[in-house]
Scaffold this active site. Sequence first.
Site, PDB file in Angstrom:
ATOM      1  N   HIS A  41       9.630  -0.138   8.447  1.00  0.00           N
ATOM      2  CA  HIS A  41       8.756  -1.290   8.675  1.00  0.00           C
ATOM      3  C   HIS A  41       8.832  -2.300   7.511  1.00  0.00           C
ATOM      4  O   HIS A  41       9.193  -3.455   7.683  1.00  0.00           O
ATOM      5  CB  HIS A  41       7.298  -0.826   8.782  1.00  0.00           C
ATOM      6  CG  HIS A  41       6.987   0.076   9.934  1.00  0.00           C
ATOM      7  ND1 HIS A  41       7.072  -0.309  11.256  1.00  0.00           N
ATOM      8  CD2 HIS A  41       6.550   1.357   9.957  1.00  0.00           C
ATOM      9  CE1 HIS A  41       6.695   0.697  12.043  1.00  0.00           C
ATOM     10  NE2 HIS A  41       6.384   1.718  11.275  1.00  0.00           N
ATOM     11  N   ASP A  42       8.459  -1.839   6.328  1.00  0.00           N
ATOM     12  CA  ASP A  42       8.231  -2.760   5.204  1.00  0.00           C
ATOM     13  C   ASP A  42       9.519  -3.349   4.649  1.00  0.00           C
ATOM     14  O   ASP A  42       9.528  -4.483   4.152  1.00  0.00           O
ATOM     15  CB  ASP A  42       7.460  -2.045   4.099  1.00  0.00           C
ATOM     16  CG  ASP A  42       6.063  -1.647   4.575  1.00  0.00           C
ATOM     17  OD1 ASP A  42       5.515  -0.659   4.054  1.00  0.00           O
ATOM     18  OD2 ASP A  42       5.543  -2.323   5.479  1.00  0.00           O
ATOM     19  N   PHE A  60      -1.271  -1.635  12.444  1.00  0.00           N
ATOM     20  CA  PHE A  60      -2.153  -1.115  11.391  1.00  0.00           C
ATOM     21  C   PHE A  60      -2.491  -2.159  10.320  1.00  0.00           C
ATOM     22  O   PHE A  60      -3.666  -2.376  10.006  1.00  0.00           O
ATOM     23  CB  PHE A  60      -1.474   0.097  10.742  1.00  0.00           C
ATOM     24  CG  PHE A  60      -2.232   0.712   9.612  1.00  0.00           C
ATOM     25  CD1 PHE A  60      -1.863   0.443   8.298  1.00  0.00           C
ATOM     26  CD2 PHE A  60      -3.303   1.554   9.839  1.00  0.00           C
ATOM     27  CE1 PHE A  60      -2.553   1.024   7.229  1.00  0.00           C
ATOM     28  CE2 PHE A  60      -3.995   2.136   8.782  1.00  0.00           C
ATOM     29  CZ  PHE A  60      -3.627   1.866   7.475  1.00  0.00           C
ATOM     30  N   ASN A  61      -1.502  -2.784   9.709  1.00  0.00           N
ATOM     31  CA  ASN A  61      -1.763  -3.683   8.570  1.00  0.00           C
ATOM     32  C   ASN A  61      -2.703  -4.820   8.959  1.00  0.00           C
ATOM     33  O   ASN A  61      -3.575  -5.196   8.176  1.00  0.00           O
ATOM     34  CB  ASN A  61      -0.459  -4.273   8.023  1.00  0.00           C
ATOM     35  CG  ASN A  61       0.352  -3.265   7.241  1.00  0.00           C
ATOM     36  OD1 ASN A  61      -0.165  -2.230   6.820  1.00  0.00           O
ATOM     37  ND2 ASN A  61       1.632  -3.532   7.080  1.00  0.00           N
ATOM     38  N   ASN A 116      -2.611   2.326   3.572  1.00  0.00           N
ATOM     39  CA  ASN A 116      -2.123   3.695   3.864  1.00  0.00           C
ATOM     40  C   ASN A 116      -2.977   4.734   3.156  1.00  0.00           C
ATOM     41  O   ASN A 116      -3.126   5.858   3.588  1.00  0.00           O
ATOM     42  CB  ASN A 116      -0.683   3.862   3.349  1.00  0.00           C
ATOM     43  CG  ASN A 116       0.321   3.236   4.263  1.00  0.00           C
ATOM     44  OD1 ASN A 116       0.159   3.266   5.481  1.00  0.00           O
ATOM     45  ND2 ASN A 116       1.349   2.616   3.693  1.00  0.00           N
ATOM     46  N   ASP A 174       0.871  -1.198   0.000  1.00  0.00           N
ATOM     47  CA  ASP A 174       0.000   0.000   0.000  1.00  0.00           C
ATOM     48  C   ASP A 174       0.900   1.238   0.000  1.00  0.00           C
ATOM     49  O   ASP A 174       0.917   2.004   0.969  1.00  0.00           O
ATOM     50  CB  ASP A 174      -0.931  -0.005   1.217  1.00  0.00           C
ATOM     51  CG  ASP A 174      -0.179  -0.069   2.550  1.00  0.00           C
ATOM     52  OD1 ASP A 174      -0.779   0.310   3.579  1.00  0.00           O
ATOM     53  OD2 ASP A 174       1.000  -0.482   2.572  1.00  0.00           O
ATOM     54  N   THR A 184       3.331  -6.036   2.307  1.00  0.00           N
ATOM     55  CA  THR A 184       3.714  -4.986   3.265  1.00  0.00           C
ATOM     56  C   THR A 184       2.572  -4.013   3.541  1.00  0.00           C
ATOM     57  O   THR A 184       2.785  -2.878   3.966  1.00  0.00           O
ATOM     58  CB  THR A 184       4.949  -4.213   2.752  1.00  0.00           C
ATOM     59  OG1 THR A 184       4.639  -3.644   1.474  1.00  0.00           O
ATOM     60  CG2 THR A 184       6.160  -5.117   2.634  1.00  0.00           C
ATOM     61  N   ASP A 219       6.835   1.223   2.072  1.00  0.00           N
ATOM     62  CA  ASP A 219       6.624   0.219   1.027  1.00  0.00           C
ATOM     63  C   ASP A 219       7.510   0.525  -0.177  1.00  0.00           C
ATOM     64  O   ASP A 219       8.160  -0.357  -0.741  1.00  0.00           O
ATOM     65  CB  ASP A 219       5.175   0.235   0.545  1.00  0.00           C
ATOM     66  CG  ASP A 219       4.143   0.061   1.634  1.00  0.00           C
ATOM     67  OD1 ASP A 219       3.865   1.038   2.349  1.00  0.00           O
ATOM     68  OD2 ASP A 219       3.645  -1.055   1.779  1.00  0.00           O
TER      69      ASP A 219
HETATM   70  O1  RIB Z   1       2.239  -0.307  10.857  1.00  0.00           O
HETATM   71  C1  RIB Z   1       3.180  -0.089   9.823  1.00  0.00           C
HETATM   72  C2  RIB Z   1       2.614  -0.470   8.494  1.00  0.00           C
HETATM   73  O2  RIB Z   1       1.503   0.361   8.200  1.00  0.00           O
HETATM   74  C3  RIB Z   1       3.604  -0.260   7.319  1.00  0.00           C
HETATM   75  O3  RIB Z   1       3.379  -1.258   6.356  1.00  0.00           O
HETATM   76  C4  RIB Z   1       3.211   1.078   6.771  1.00  0.00           C
HETATM   77  O4  RIB Z   1       3.485   1.198   5.363  1.00  0.00           O
HETATM   78  C5  RIB Z   1       1.735   1.055   6.990  1.00  0.00           C
HETATM   79  O5  RIB Z   1       1.157   0.324   5.909  1.00  0.00           O
HETATM   80 CA    CA Z   2       2.869  -0.647   4.066  1.00  0.00          CA
END
Ligand code: RIB
Ligand code: CA
Length: 314
Positions: A240-241, A167-168, A41, A12, A126, A17
């Site tokens: 993160h990704d 979140f994801n 996102n 996203d 991701t 990403d």
């Molecule tokens: O929580 C972090 C994730 O949420 C990452 O993948 C960031 O790109 C958002 O999508």
């Molecule tokens: Ca992401």
Amino acid sequence: MNNRIPIILDADPGHDDAIAWVVANASDRLEILACTAVNGNCNAYKAAYNAQRVMALIGLDVPVARGRNCPLYRPSLSAPANIHGESGLDGPALPEPERELEKISAAELMARTLRNSREKVTIVATGPLTNVGELLLGYPELKEKIARISIMGGGIKYGNWTPAAEFNILIDPEAADIVFNSGIHVIMSGLDVTEQALVTPEDVEEIKQIGNPVSDIVWQWLEFFYRFHLSIGYKGAPMHDLCAVMALIHPEVFEMKDMHVEIETEGMYTDGKTIGDIYGITGKPANATCIMGVDRKKFIDLMIDYIRYYSEVH
Ligand code: RIB
Ligand code: CA
């Protein structure tokens, strides 16, 4: 036969990403077969447009498709614009798409890619797991063509969208539940590791010195991304990704632990939590390799080396 790992990138985009795709495309250990965009996102339409633009920037010419614009079974949450901006990838101007979207959905493109691949394929997801969940629901016969699923998502110790959920996973817990209970091994880069994989302002200064067309965009993405994170007390921008990609090409920089992970889909306070059986209390077999630590310096040095790759090809 090259010994590259065939992968599908599902994301996203999203600044982190995009950086994960920059590195994946520069690695000679990966062969990117297709890209798919997922609602997260930003909505799926923006995510797809951002995916196409990142692909144009890095010279990645593979099929790309958009996923559905909502989770499998619940209404969509959306990230506030202050993290990735209104476009989902605010900051420097990017090239316009060079590769048109396929006329099929993300799940259909994933299925076509799996069907056509001689080897098993690794999915690198991701964003929320909606597209991967839809693939597994719609094409169960293709599970045997998936080698593993490397995700950024979850957190064994804590969440970032609620105290329990990352979140994801929280955007589509049902999709995550399908993935973790699919029988396909998951490499889970949760917040436990991704919030250790920080890019500091000093690292960004080093990237600024590289001076190729991709590094010139990446440092601006990073400046945009870490401004928000510095404002809430982080010492840098969490990559993160990128962890989900690095886990495949440089597992040596991580600390990993196999364990059984369940996804909470009904909790009043814990909805979307990745519940890791760290001590093996349930006796259930591990369905995931959870990444719990990283050598930050090695991780960042590798990231910067991959960004330097684009100096050779431009
Ligand atoms: O929580 C972090 C994730 O949420 C990452 O993948 C960031 O790109 C958002 O999508
Ligand atoms: Ca992401």
